[in-house]
Design an enzyme around this catalytic site. Sequence first.
Site, short mmCIF file in Angstrom:
data_model
loop_
_atom_site.label_atom_id
_atom_site.label_comp_id
_atom_site.label_asym_id
_atom_site.label_seq_id
_atom_site.Cartn_x
_atom_site.Cartn_y
_atom_site.Cartn_z
N GLY A 147 0.82 -1.22 0.00
CA GLY A 147 0.00 0.00 0.00
C GLY A 147 0.85 1.27 0.00
CG ASN A 149 -12.85 8.72 -0.46
OD1 ASN A 149 -13.88 8.94 -1.07
ND2 ASN A 149 -12.40 7.50 -0.22
CG ASN A 150 -7.88 10.91 1.83
OD1 ASN A 150 -7.68 9.72 1.66
ND2 ASN A 150 -8.52 11.38 2.89
CE LYS A 158 -6.63 2.58 10.97
NZ LYS A 158 -5.67 1.52 10.59
NE ARG A 205 -8.61 17.63 8.26
CZ ARG A 205 -9.58 18.52 8.52
NH1 ARG A 205 -9.29 19.73 8.96
NH2 ARG A 205 -10.85 18.18 8.37
NE ARG A 260 -14.78 15.18 3.68
CZ ARG A 260 -13.58 14.71 3.33
NH1 ARG A 260 -13.42 14.06 2.19
NH2 ARG A 260 -12.53 14.90 4.11
CE LYS A 297 -6.18 4.15 1.80
NZ LYS A 297 -5.00 4.89 1.41
CB SER A 344 -5.91 7.24 11.94
OG SER A 344 -6.46 8.44 11.45
CG ASN A 372 -4.55 14.95 7.02
OD1 ASN A 372 -4.58 15.11 8.24
ND2 ASN A 372 -5.64 14.93 6.29
CE1 TYR A 375 -9.21 3.96 8.63
CE2 TYR A 375 -9.81 6.22 9.16
CZ TYR A 375 -8.84 5.27 8.93
OH TYR A 375 -7.53 5.61 9.00
#
Length: 349
Positions: A10, A198-199, A153, A231, A292, A84, A124, A179, A149
Amino acid sequence: MRVLVTGGAGYIGSHTVLALLERGDDVIVVDDFANSSPVALERVARLAGRSARLHRLDVADEDALDAVFATERPEAVIHFAGLKAVGESVADPLRYYAVNLGTTFALLAVMRRHDVRTLVFSSSATVYGEHQHAPYREGGGLLNATNPYGQTKVMIERILTDVAQADPRWRIALLRYFNPIGAHKSGLIGEDPRGVPNNLAPYIAQVAVGRLAEVGVFGDDYPTADGTGERDYIHVLDLADGHVAALEHLRAQTGVRAWNLGTGRATSVLALIAAFEKAVGRPIPHRMLPRREGDLAQAWADATRAEEELGWTAQRGIAEMAEDSWRWQSGNPQGYDADETHAEEARTA
Ligand code: UD1
């Protein structure tokens, strides 16, 4: 050290595997490529000049994992494997709880059976939820995430804490990422999300490369300097180094402990778009949209614990993150896909 890495193909996994290979570790990757590509590992091998040994399996398959431990005899584990996507977890919570907890249970059972008790867990900043305020500190009270999600964690952190308290031989690091963005300097490995990202950073990069039309900025009425969300973006190479620092630290410390991996600095959505525009050399189309749901105005780390205890601090700034993301995205407009098709053709020819 002989390190087994779950989810090693990943985004964060591949950069960490490279860092381990580069410092001479013997690396075993377990991945089922559900959300990653084997091409990432081929490229890691090219960069490192040697490879990790790959076992293609689902970490939840306890028997298969047991067989890997029996032959490979790892001394430590870094556990990245898991789902995730926040939105997906809201739509299908059972799948998220089953997969993220199931893989962790299987891993812990196998580790215990093989007497391996050193574990670095991919957590996270999402565990801080919405009731704590930036900058987030590790010791700041009850953890509670706003979506399934994030809850996985929180739950896994709790489970690992109980496991370490029940048996003092465990050495467990909980790494709370802020992030992650950026990519390796070579432009050969980077973030390759399936479907529409999504990010923010991969979204900007895909607009810049022409795969998507424009960036939607989620809210410009937050109580921040320019009204957009802030962020703590951290370069994935710094993150990879943080895992190495945590592994080293665990040689000398038993028990369980959490560390934030962030820079301690906040960047707004508009400032990140501006950094990409500079790296790309042209404007990136963007437009204001409503907030959002579930987003916070601000989130950044107090990263002093990692500095004091792990001797680790993030070294790379936003300009470098945007440049490296762009080198990866512009060199691989379709991510690893083009290479995968090529590899598939070669196999069937
Ligand atoms: C998100 C997740 C978090 C997860 C992390 C993993 C949510 C609510 N949180 O964090 O649980 O651990 O990803 O990487 O999904 N933004 C836009 N336009 C976009 C995308 C994002 O303006 O198209 C804004 C967001 O409002 C936010 C910032 O960009 O202010 C960063 O968003 P994102 O990259 O999705 O990360 P987080 O929301 O911080």
